[in-house]
Design a protein around this motif. Structure first.
Motif, PDB file in Angstrom:
ATOM      1  N   UNK A  23      24.984  17.688  44.502  1.00 50.21           N
ATOM      2  CA  UNK A  23      24.674  18.665  43.452  1.00 50.21           C
ATOM      3  C   UNK A  23      24.622  20.078  44.038  1.00 50.21           C
ATOM      4  N   UNK A  24      23.901  20.223  45.153  1.00 54.86           N
ATOM      5  CA  UNK A  24      23.799  21.554  45.766  1.00 54.86           C
ATOM      6  C   UNK A  24      25.156  22.000  46.324  1.00 54.86           C
ATOM      7  N   UNK A  25      25.971  21.043  46.753  1.00 58.28           N
ATOM      8  CA  UNK A  25      27.319  21.371  47.221  1.00 58.28           C
ATOM      9  C   UNK A  25      28.162  21.951  46.079  1.00 58.28           C
ATOM     10  N   UNK A  26      28.081  21.324  44.913  1.00 56.74           N
ATOM     11  CA  UNK A  26      28.840  21.831  43.759  1.00 56.74           C
ATOM     12  C   UNK A  26      28.348  23.230  43.382  1.00 56.74           C
ATOM     13  N   UNK A  27      27.027  23.433  43.449  1.00 57.41           N
ATOM     14  CA  UNK A  27      26.473  24.753  43.129  1.00 57.41           C
ATOM     15  C   UNK A  27      26.947  25.784  44.164  1.00 57.41           C
ATOM     16  N   UNK A  28      26.920  25.406  45.433  1.00 61.79           N
ATOM     17  CA  UNK A  28      27.341  26.331  46.491  1.00 61.79           C
ATOM     18  C   UNK A  28      28.818  26.700  46.323  1.00 61.79           C
ATOM     19  N   UNK A  29      29.641  25.711  46.028  1.00 63.26           N
ATOM     20  CA  UNK A  29      31.068  25.964  45.817  1.00 63.26           C
ATOM     21  C   UNK A  29      31.249  26.990  44.692  1.00 63.26           C
ATOM     22  N   UNK A  30      30.512  26.791  43.604  1.00 68.55           N
ATOM     23  CA  UNK A  30      30.682  27.694  42.467  1.00 68.55           C
ATOM     24  C   UNK A  30      30.035  29.056  42.695  1.00 68.55           C
ATOM     25  N   UNK A  31      29.081  29.112  43.632  1.00 69.60           N
ATOM     26  CA  UNK A  31      28.546  30.435  43.994  1.00 69.60           C
ATOM     27  C   UNK A  31      29.670  31.272  44.602  1.00 69.60           C
ATOM     28  N   UNK A  32      30.593  30.603  45.280  1.00 76.01           N
ATOM     29  CA  UNK A  32      31.749  31.302  45.853  1.00 76.01           C
ATOM     30  C   UNK A  32      32.651  31.839  44.737  1.00 76.01           C
ATOM     31  N   UNK A  33      32.958  30.987  43.780  1.00 72.21           N
ATOM     32  CA  UNK A  33      33.826  31.403  42.667  1.00 72.21           C
ATOM     33  C   UNK A  33      33.187  32.585  41.928  1.00 72.21           C
ATOM     34  N   UNK A  34      31.900  32.456  41.616  1.00 70.49           N
ATOM     35  CA  UNK A  34      31.208  33.538  40.908  1.00 70.49           C
ATOM     36  C   UNK A  34      31.165  34.806  41.748  1.00 70.49           C
ATOM     37  N   UNK A  35      30.923  34.642  43.046  1.00 69.86           N
ATOM     38  CA  UNK A  35      30.866  35.802  43.947  1.00 69.86           C
ATOM     39  C   UNK A  35      32.186  36.544  43.962  1.00 69.86           C
ATOM     40  N   UNK A  36      33.280  35.791  43.968  1.00 68.79           N
ATOM     41  CA  UNK A  36      34.603  36.432  43.955  1.00 68.79           C
ATOM     42  C   UNK A  36      34.890  37.102  42.615  1.00 68.79           C
TER      43      UNK A  36
END
Ligand SMILES: [Zn+2]
Length: 191
Positions: free
Chosen positions: A91-104
């Motif tokens: 779950x935290x991995x999926x959130x971390x991955x999407x933090x990248x997308x949002x950050x970009x």
């Protein structure tokens, strides 16, 4: 956002639970950085750019290959397979991955003004490509503020739990950091 910024945001997400072990924290933090693996084409593109046979792997693949839902599923599945606390880690991995997308989306406007839109629904659909009108530049002050906040959290976690990302490079340096922080800011109930 750049790799350092993604890294510290990922580390903060990995620090959301103190139940995780060292390896699980590394998996989660890596997920926040790994989409930029599709930017490695730069290493080929820059030296060949002005030749007769330019390989535009950066222009063609950055934000395409690994900034999408298909890759998110792969990374999350790998996290699930590698972790002991599978549900929490993935779950935290999926959130971390999407933090990248949002950050970009939020803060990665190029120096030339290009927004690097993200075809997030690949490999299922090339459209829509995501971008945000309010996007700030890669070197915008907002990125510095976000990085500053994630560094403060990183130091706080080091102080309170006794570990930081430094531990992946050198256990000794990590201990030195934690001891310095604790000497500077003594814990009230040192157990
Ligand atoms: Zn990226």
């Amino acid at each position: 956002m750049n790799v350092i910024e993604h890294f510290f945001i990922g580390w903060c997400i990995a620090s959301a639970s103190s139940a995780l072990d060292r390896r699980e924290r590394l998996i989660i933090t890596t997920a926040a950085v790994i989409p930029d693996i599709d930017g490695l084409g730069m290493l080929v593109e820059i030296p060949t750019r002005n030749t007769n046979h330019p390989l535009l792997w950066w222009t063609d693949y950055h934000h395409i290959l690994a900034h999408n839902i298909g890759f998110a599923v792969v990374v999350t599945a790998v996290a699930f397979a590698m972790a002991k606390r599978r549900a929490l880690t993935s779950t935290l991995t999926a959130i971390a991955f999407h933090s990248h997308i949002l950050g970009d989306l939020a803060g990665a406007r190029g120096p030339d003004g290009y927004q690097w839109p993200i075809p997030y629904f690949l490999p299922f659909s090339r459209t829509p490509e995501l971008s945000w009108d309010g996007q700030w530049p890669l070197n915008g002050w907002q990125n510095f503020v976000i990085t500053g906040i994630s560094l403060v959290i990183t130091f706080y976690v080091a102080w309170s739990r006794g570990y930081s990302p430094l531990g992946y490079l050198s256990e000794r340096a990590d201990r030195a950091l934690v001891e310095t922080l604790r000497r500077r800011f003594p814990q009230r109930s040192a157990a």
